[in-house]
Design a protein around this motif. Structure first.
Motif, PDB file in Angstrom:
ATOM      1  N   ARG A   9       0.829  -1.209   0.000  1.00 33.53           N
ATOM      2  CA  ARG A   9       0.000   0.000   0.000  1.00 33.53           C
ATOM      3  C   ARG A   9       0.863   1.258   0.000  1.00 33.53           C
ATOM      4  NH1 ARG A   9      -3.368  -0.769   4.863  1.00 33.53           N
ATOM      5  NH2 ARG A   9      -3.281  -3.013   4.837  1.00 33.53           N
ATOM      6  N   ARG A  10       2.037   1.156   0.588  1.00 35.29           N
ATOM      7  CA  ARG A  10       2.995   2.274   0.589  1.00 35.29           C
ATOM      8  C   ARG A  10       4.020   2.048  -0.524  1.00 35.29           C
ATOM      9  NH1 ARG A  10       4.592   2.455   6.974  1.00 35.29           N
ATOM     10  NH2 ARG A  10       2.567   3.075   7.768  1.00 35.29           N
ATOM     11  N   TYR A  11       3.564   1.705  -1.697  1.00 33.47           N
ATOM     12  CA  TYR A  11       4.363   1.168  -2.804  1.00 33.47           C
ATOM     13  C   TYR A  11       5.724   1.843  -2.975  1.00 33.47           C
ATOM     14  CZ  TYR A  11       5.482  -0.815  -7.325  1.00 33.47           C
ATOM     15  OH  TYR A  11       6.096  -1.481  -8.350  1.00 33.47           O
ATOM     16  N   ALA A  12       5.767   3.128  -3.196  1.00 35.74           N
ATOM     17  CA  ALA A  12       7.035   3.811  -3.457  1.00 35.74           C
ATOM     18  C   ALA A  12       7.250   4.946  -2.465  1.00 35.74           C
ATOM     19  CB  ALA A  12       7.070   4.328  -4.883  1.00 35.74           C
ATOM     20  N   LYS A  13       6.830   4.765  -1.239  1.00 34.59           N
ATOM     21  CA  LYS A  13       7.013   5.789  -0.211  1.00 34.59           C
ATOM     22  C   LYS A  13       8.339   5.524   0.499  1.00 34.59           C
ATOM     23  CE  LYS A  13       5.063   7.821   3.892  1.00 34.59           C
ATOM     24  NZ  LYS A  13       4.252   7.562   5.063  1.00 34.59           N
ATOM     25  N   PHE A  14       9.312   6.372   0.208  1.00 34.58           N
ATOM     26  CA  PHE A  14      10.651   6.200   0.761  1.00 34.58           C
ATOM     27  C   PHE A  14      10.875   7.058   2.001  1.00 34.58           C
ATOM     28  CE2 PHE A  14      10.943   4.892  -3.606  1.00 34.58           C
ATOM     29  CZ  PHE A  14      11.683   3.730  -3.523  1.00 34.58           C
TER      30      PHE A  14
END
Length: 144
Positions: A9-14
């Motif tokens: 759900r936080r696919y590309a949250k860095f």
């Protein structure tokens, strides 16, 4: 199951921080999925199996080596970015930069160092990457 899917759900949250439970449950999810895909590819006959045999001074040795097929490659590509993102957030939890992932280019030592970093508990209280995920709670999981 919620913890396993949270990195997707936080696919590309860095940015931000991830607690150890989120990281390790995602790793468990990946192991289970890759195992299921390997079984499916084996049943369909689309995985690459190599039979090897060698005769040496001490006798005869034989074995099989199976490599993943196209489903393994597609799934691996699909979860690469979420894995990198959750690994960076896990490093942020211990107040380390995400650039520490580059230590993987040193095969054995880099993997061991990252394993230690991922197993360690995060810093308590806020750090330069955000608030403590344990104290703040996980808003995505509170909805359920």
């Amino acid at each position: 199951m919620e913890w396993m899917l949270l990195p997707l759900r936080r696919y590309a949250k860095f940015s931000g921080r991830s607690r150890p439970k989120e990281y390790w449950m995602f790793i468990l999810f990946l192991i289970l999925c890759f195992t299921a895909i390997a079984i499916i590819e084996g049943a369909l006959g689309i995985s690459t199996t190599e039979h090897w045999a060698q005769s040496g001074q001490w006798g005869f040795d034989t074995g099989y080596r199976t490599r993943g097929g196209p489903l393994t490659a597609l799934f691996g590509l699909a979860v690469l970015i979420p894995w990198i993102a959750v690994a960076v957030r896990r490093l942020h939890d211990s107040d380390r930069s995400g650039f520490w992932l580059l230590i993987l280019f040193f095969p054995i030592i880099g993997s061991l160092v990252l394993l230690v970093f991922f197993v360690m508990s995060g810093t308590r209280g806020p750090n330069r990457f955000g608030p403590d995920p344990v104290e703040a709670g996980e808003p995505e999981l509170a909805k359920g």
